[in-house]
Design a protein around this motif. Structure first.
Motif, mmCIF file in Angstrom:
data_model
loop_
_atom_site.group_PDB
_atom_site.id
_atom_site.type_symbol
_atom_site.label_atom_id
_atom_site.label_comp_id
_atom_site.label_asym_id
_atom_site.label_seq_id
_atom_site.Cartn_x
_atom_site.Cartn_y
_atom_site.Cartn_z
ATOM 1 N N LEU A 19 -45.690 15.210 19.325
ATOM 2 C CA LEU A 19 -44.515 15.948 18.875
ATOM 3 C C LEU A 19 -43.215 15.184 19.103
ATOM 4 O O LEU A 19 -42.284 15.265 18.324
ATOM 5 C CB LEU A 19 -44.475 17.302 19.608
ATOM 6 N N TRP A 20 -43.139 14.408 20.203
ATOM 7 C CA TRP A 20 -41.922 13.670 20.538
ATOM 8 C C TRP A 20 -41.953 12.238 20.028
ATOM 9 O O TRP A 20 -41.120 11.433 20.385
ATOM 10 C CB TRP A 20 -41.705 13.674 22.057
ATOM 11 N N GLY A 21 -42.942 11.891 19.222
ATOM 12 C CA GLY A 21 -43.018 10.558 18.648
ATOM 13 C C GLY A 21 -43.655 9.517 19.546
ATOM 14 O O GLY A 21 -43.620 8.337 19.237
ATOM 15 N N ARG A 22 -44.247 9.940 20.659
ATOM 16 C CA ARG A 22 -44.899 8.993 21.568
ATOM 17 C C ARG A 22 -46.285 8.665 21.060
ATOM 18 O O ARG A 22 -46.982 9.511 20.505
ATOM 19 C CB ARG A 22 -45.025 9.582 22.975
ATOM 20 N N GLU A 23 -46.687 7.430 21.285
ATOM 21 C CA GLU A 23 -48.041 7.017 20.944
ATOM 22 C C GLU A 23 -49.012 7.637 21.945
ATOM 23 O O GLU A 23 -48.647 7.931 23.080
ATOM 24 C CB GLU A 23 -48.150 5.488 20.981
ATOM 25 N N PRO A 24 -50.282 7.822 21.571
ATOM 26 C CA PRO A 24 -51.257 8.350 22.518
ATOM 27 C C PRO A 24 -51.416 7.423 23.718
ATOM 28 O O PRO A 24 -51.191 6.216 23.615
ATOM 29 C CB PRO A 24 -52.554 8.406 21.716
ATOM 30 N N LEU A 25 -51.807 7.977 24.854
ATOM 31 C CA LEU A 25 -52.037 7.171 26.038
ATOM 32 C C LEU A 25 -53.203 6.221 25.812
ATOM 33 O O LEU A 25 -54.197 6.581 25.195
ATOM 34 C CB LEU A 25 -52.382 8.070 27.237
ATOM 35 N N GLU A 26 -53.063 5.009 26.315
ATOM 36 C CA GLU A 26 -54.165 4.063 26.280
ATOM 37 C C GLU A 26 -55.176 4.454 27.347
ATOM 38 O O GLU A 26 -54.830 5.063 28.350
ATOM 39 C CB GLU A 26 -53.653 2.644 26.561
ATOM 40 N N LEU A 27 -56.423 4.064 27.164
ATOM 41 C CA LEU A 27 -57.442 4.309 28.160
ATOM 42 C C LEU A 27 -57.056 3.602 29.452
ATOM 43 O O LEU A 27 -56.640 2.442 29.424
ATOM 44 C CB LEU A 27 -58.790 3.792 27.646
#
Length: 126
Positions: A19-27
């Motif tokens: 929602l805030w434009g952040r990329e998903p967390l990496e493993l």
């Protein structure tokens, strides 16, 4: 049938920003407040308190905690896929569970907080 390809239609794409434009967390990406550790004993904080090591399992997919200050301040959170976080914290298991319920407005039946270390009392059996 069992291995359905992820598409935008089934809302399971991991590559889209949130929602805030952040990329998903990496493993294995770490987020939260780092704990200063004792140089001679990495299982204790710099002031001698024991560091607890937990796995937090969310049964139906985990919440993104990057915007939840109370949880981020509680310790080091490591991303372990779509349902798990590993947490190093100074809180006890019950305290962490209550904090998750309060901060994420979840029922206790929606997640599990579990120790990652083997209970030292079990050494009698092996």
């Amino acid at each position: 049938m069992f291995f359905q390809k992820k598409t935008k239609d089934n809302n399971s794409s991991d590559s889209e920003p949130d929602l805030w434009g952040r990329e998903p967390l990496e493993l294995y990406e770490k987020i939260g407040r780092p704990i200063e550790r004792d140089p001679e004993n990495p299982l204790r904080s710099s002031d001698g308190k024991p560091i607890q090591d937990f796995m937090v399992l969310f049964y139906k997919g985990k919440s993104d905690i990057r915007g939840v200050g109370g949880l981020l301040y509680a310790g080091e959170w490591i991303n372990y896929g779509t349902k798990l976080y590993r947490v190093n914290t100074l809180l006890q298991q019950l305290e962490l569970k209550e904090l998750i319920i309060e901060e994420l407005q979840l029922e206790e039946s929606k997640f599990l907080v579990s120790q990652t270390r083997v209970d030292p009392r079990l050494h009698l059996f092996y």
